[in-house]
Motif scaffolding. Structure first.
Motif, PDB file in Angstrom:
ATOM      1  N   MET A  49       0.844  -1.199   0.000  1.00 20.70           N
ATOM      2  CA  MET A  49       0.000   0.000   0.000  1.00 20.70           C
ATOM      3  C   MET A  49       0.875   1.243   0.000  1.00 20.70           C
ATOM      4  O   MET A  49       1.904   1.300   0.672  1.00 20.70           O
ATOM      5  N   ARG A  73      -4.589  10.580   3.007  1.00 19.58           N
ATOM      6  CA  ARG A  73      -5.103   9.367   2.411  1.00 19.58           C
ATOM      7  C   ARG A  73      -6.621   9.442   2.354  1.00 19.58           C
ATOM      8  O   ARG A  73      -7.260  10.142   3.139  1.00 19.58           O
ATOM      9  N   ASP A 113      -8.941   7.349   3.143  1.00 20.52           N
ATOM     10  CA  ASP A 113      -9.710   6.476   4.026  1.00 20.52           C
ATOM     11  C   ASP A 113     -10.831   7.213   4.752  1.00 20.52           C
ATOM     12  O   ASP A 113     -11.982   6.759   4.776  1.00 20.52           O
ATOM     13  N   ILE A 124     -13.598   8.352   2.435  1.00 22.66           N
ATOM     14  CA  ILE A 124     -14.440   7.218   2.047  1.00 22.66           C
ATOM     15  C   ILE A 124     -15.426   6.891   3.164  1.00 22.66           C
ATOM     16  O   ILE A 124     -16.607   6.631   2.916  1.00 22.66           O
ATOM     17  N   ARG A 133     -16.600   5.704  -4.362  1.00 22.99           N
ATOM     18  CA  ARG A 133     -15.588   4.808  -3.777  1.00 22.99           C
ATOM     19  C   ARG A 133     -14.529   4.436  -4.807  1.00 22.99           C
ATOM     20  O   ARG A 133     -13.326   4.412  -4.501  1.00 22.99           O
ATOM     21  N   GLN A 134     -14.963   4.130  -6.025  1.00 18.89           N
ATOM     22  CA  GLN A 134     -14.021   3.730  -7.060  1.00 18.89           C
ATOM     23  C   GLN A 134     -13.030   4.841  -7.370  1.00 18.89           C
ATOM     24  O   GLN A 134     -11.832   4.603  -7.507  1.00 18.89           O
ATOM     25  N   LEU A 149     -12.150   7.418  -5.396  1.00 18.22           N
ATOM     26  CA  LEU A 149     -11.252   7.671  -4.270  1.00 18.22           C
ATOM     27  C   LEU A 149     -10.229   6.553  -4.093  1.00 18.22           C
ATOM     28  O   LEU A 149      -9.071   6.812  -3.745  1.00 18.22           O
ATOM     29  N   LEU A 150     -10.621   5.314  -4.347  1.00 18.64           N
ATOM     30  CA  LEU A 150      -9.696   4.198  -4.191  1.00 18.64           C
ATOM     31  C   LEU A 150      -8.641   4.152  -5.293  1.00 18.64           C
ATOM     32  O   LEU A 150      -7.618   3.484  -5.145  1.00 18.64           O
ATOM     33  N   SER A 161      -6.842   6.600  -6.120  1.00 23.47           N
ATOM     34  CA  SER A 161      -5.766   7.517  -5.752  1.00 23.47           C
ATOM     35  C   SER A 161      -5.212   7.162  -4.382  1.00 23.47           C
ATOM     36  O   SER A 161      -5.955   6.780  -3.474  1.00 23.47           O
ATOM     37  N   ARG A 220      -4.445   4.089 -11.157  1.00 25.51           N
ATOM     38  CA  ARG A 220      -3.697   2.849 -11.269  1.00 25.51           C
ATOM     39  C   ARG A 220      -3.391   2.446 -12.708  1.00 25.51           C
ATOM     40  O   ARG A 220      -2.330   1.959 -12.999  1.00 25.51           O
TER      41      ARG A 220
END
Length: 209
Positions: free
Chosen positions: A1, A13, A15, A18, A76-77, A79-80, A82, A149
């Motif tokens: 991570m 971050r 988290d 989210i 969620r997609q 934010l996840l 990055s 990603r």
């Protein structure tokens, strides 16, 4: 991570954001259900009439619940994708959440007035379109500042978000001339999302095999 090199807000971050998003979406979804109700102390005939009158409320609830589910998944997609958020992306994410919390209001207006009042349909469509535009802006800013990603991922996400903008954005002017037709247009969103999801799965299959 991935780890953040410092604890400043600009490199936070995602988290906590989210978690905040999950809470606000849950509250907005719950408030949608609270709009569906039948008055107490009715006689049998009034009770059956009141039940029939809840049909528009149930339809508006189902539509908004499905749309909020899509927005929750997209939020969620994004934010996840990055490793960190902050600055403008964070402000845009909070703007999205502010609009999400507002969704029960245009939903109740739509349920009450529906096709009888073009402005009610246009206002609902404009709210959904604005939320998606804010998500697109958040996604574009995150991609530009923090990266994502994979190229395939951001293209699929951009196309998925763009579908909602096109469907609901196009229905805003239609609502002023044919509000019922505008509402039928919204149903095009779900097969469009399904087709985009299928294309995304087909694209990722060779990578997983």
């Amino acid at each position: 991570m991935n780890r953040v090199s410092n604890g400043s807000p600009s490199s936070a971050r995602p988290d906590r954001l989210i978690t905040l998003s999950d809470g606000i979406f849950a509250i907005a979804m719950t408030l949608l259900a609270l709009e569906v109700r039948v008055a107490p102390d009715l006689d049998p005939e009034q009770f059956h009439d009141a039940l029939r009158e809840t049909a528009p409320q149930l339809a508006a609830y189902a539509l908004s619940f499905l749309i909020l589910c899509i927005f929750w998944r997209d939020q969620r997609q994004i934010l996840l994708m990055s490793a960190k958020t902050g600055g403008l992306p964070q402000h845009l994410a909070l703007a999205v959440l502010g609009m999400i919390a507002l969704v029960p209001f245009p939903t109740s207006i739509l349920a009450e007035y529906g096709a009888r009042e073009p402005l009610a349909v246009a206002m609902y469509a404009a709210t959904i379109c604005l939320i998606d535009l804010l998500q697109l802006a958040m996604f574009a800013t995150l991609r530009g500042r923090h990266g994502v990603r994979a190229v395939g991922e951001w293209r699929d996400t951009a196309a998925d978000l763009g579908a909602t903008v096109v469907v609901f954005g196009a229905s805003v002017p239609i609502a002023f001339f044919a509000p019922q037709a505008a509402m039928w247009c919204w149903l095009a969103l779900f097969p469009a999302k399904a087709a985009l999801g299928r294309r995304e799965r087909l694209r990722s299959t060779p990578q997983d095999s």
